[in-house]
Design a protein around this motif. Structure first.
Motif, PDB file in Angstrom:
ATOM      1  N   ASP A  91       0.525  -0.903   0.305  1.00 21.21           N
ATOM      2  CA  ASP A  91       0.453   0.439  -0.221  1.00 21.21           C
ATOM      3  C   ASP A  91       1.091   0.969   0.068  1.00 21.21           C
ATOM      4  O   ASP A  91       0.466   2.235  -0.057  1.00 21.21           O
ATOM      5  CB  ASP A  91      -0.415  -0.571   0.919  1.00 21.21           C
ATOM      6  N   HIS A 148      -3.215  -8.294   4.524  1.00 21.73           N
ATOM      7  CA  HIS A 148      -2.337  -7.006   5.124  1.00 21.73           C
ATOM      8  C   HIS A 148      -3.078  -5.909   5.522  1.00 21.73           C
ATOM      9  O   HIS A 148      -3.171  -4.797   6.762  1.00 21.73           O
ATOM     10  CB  HIS A 148      -1.539  -6.164   4.201  1.00 21.73           C
ATOM     11  N   HIS A 208      -4.162  -3.203   8.847  1.00 23.90           N
ATOM     12  CA  HIS A 208      -3.702  -1.744   9.555  1.00 23.90           C
ATOM     13  C   HIS A 208      -5.678  -1.808   9.942  1.00 23.90           C
ATOM     14  O   HIS A 208      -5.039  -0.782  11.147  1.00 23.90           O
ATOM     15  CB  HIS A 208      -4.089  -0.957   7.479  1.00 23.90           C
ATOM     16  N   HIS A 222       3.239  -1.218   9.649  1.00 28.37           N
ATOM     17  CA  HIS A 222       4.165  -1.935   9.273  1.00 28.37           C
ATOM     18  C   HIS A 222       5.326  -2.941   9.897  1.00 28.37           C
ATOM     19  O   HIS A 222       5.760  -1.828  10.558  1.00 28.37           O
ATOM     20  CB  HIS A 222       5.014  -1.328   8.097  1.00 28.37           C
TER      21      HIS A 222
HETATM   22 ZN   LIG Z   1       0.741  -1.888   4.602  1.00 30.26          ZN
END
Ligand SMILES: [Zn+2]
Length: 258
Positions: free
Chosen positions: A46, A213, A217, A223
């Protein structure tokens, strides 16, 4: 990630024109670029999009007494400083998956209700549905389909389309983040109205890793530098959460289970 390093380095160079310092910075930048390598740069999950990862909105349902208002507005500023110190105090190792700053020190229920934004493609729905199953298996969070009430955490899954700039050598595959709302005044409660979206511009590159992933978030994990972590910012085709990922989830949601 690399952009952060370059910016910080550049700022330091401007301040002090120390030749050795400059050499060290240059070496670190080269090391970072070599380590990441051109192969891994092809598919960033991202792009470290932090726009709404760092979104905290304080909303008061009722204009409460003046005293209460000033108390909660001062809490707003002290909140960020208090939370940043608590994160490092946890004895975190390099391998630990960090907590999103937005959910630091915030008590959230471990139950979520999720919906899909209208027009979400079947591919994106399937990917997120599989990701939901993986997180439910941890026994740390519980994600159920449905709207949820205003007191309950929600996740909206969806899609968007954006073309990554040419020459960037990286394609953005998704974006997501928690949105924490703290209500005070008449009723006091805190909810996360998170979003997680996949970039259908690169539909052929979307995979389970991307959905896992982005959902991470949304749930408040950030991360990781460990390439096995689902929160590693580049797609390494990881299919499951590491112990470190689950530990950090537990750290966020254990606060509320008593
Ligand atoms: Zn990310």
């Amino acid at each position: 990630m690399t952009a952060d390093i370059i910016t910080k380095g550049a700022r330091r160079m401007r301040r002090r024109h120390h030749p050795i310092r400059n050499l060290i910075i240059l070496a670190l930048v080269i090391f970072a670029l070599v380590k990441i390598g051109p192969d891994n740069l092809n598919r960033t999950l991202d792009n470290g999009v932090r726009g709404f990862q760092t979104f905290v909105h304080k909303y008061r349902t009722t204009p409460a007494f003046e005293v209460q208002q000033s108390a909660s507005s001062s809490a707003e500023s002290s909140e960020s400083s208090a939370t940043s110190s608590s994160s490092s105090a946890k004895g975190a190792t390099d391998d630990a998956t960090p907590i999103e700053s937005v959910v630091q020190g915030i008590k959230l229920s471990n139950t979520y209700h999720y919906t899909f934004a209208s027009g979400t493609t079947q591919q994106v729905r399937d990917l997120f549905a599989r990701a939901v199953a993986v997180y439910n298996k941890t026994g740390v969070v519980y994600l159920d389909p449905g709207q949820g009430t205003k007191y309950q955490n929600t996740i909206t899954f969806g899609q968007y389309r954006t073309v990554s700039p040419q020459g960037q050598q990286a394609e953005e595959l998704g974006k997501a983040g928690p949105r924490v709302y703290q209500y005070s005044g008449g009723e006091n409660f805190t909810v996360n109205r998170a979003e997680a979206k996949l970039n259908i511009q690169y539909a052929d590159k979307l995979d389970d890793t991307t959905a896992l992933h982005e959902l991470g978030h949304a749930l408040g994990i950030d991360h990781s530098t460990n390439e096995h972590s689902i929160m590693y910012p580049y797609d390494e085709a990881n299919q499951q959460l590491t112990a470190a990922d689950v530990n950090t989830l537990r750290e966020i949601y254990a606060r509320t289970s008593e």
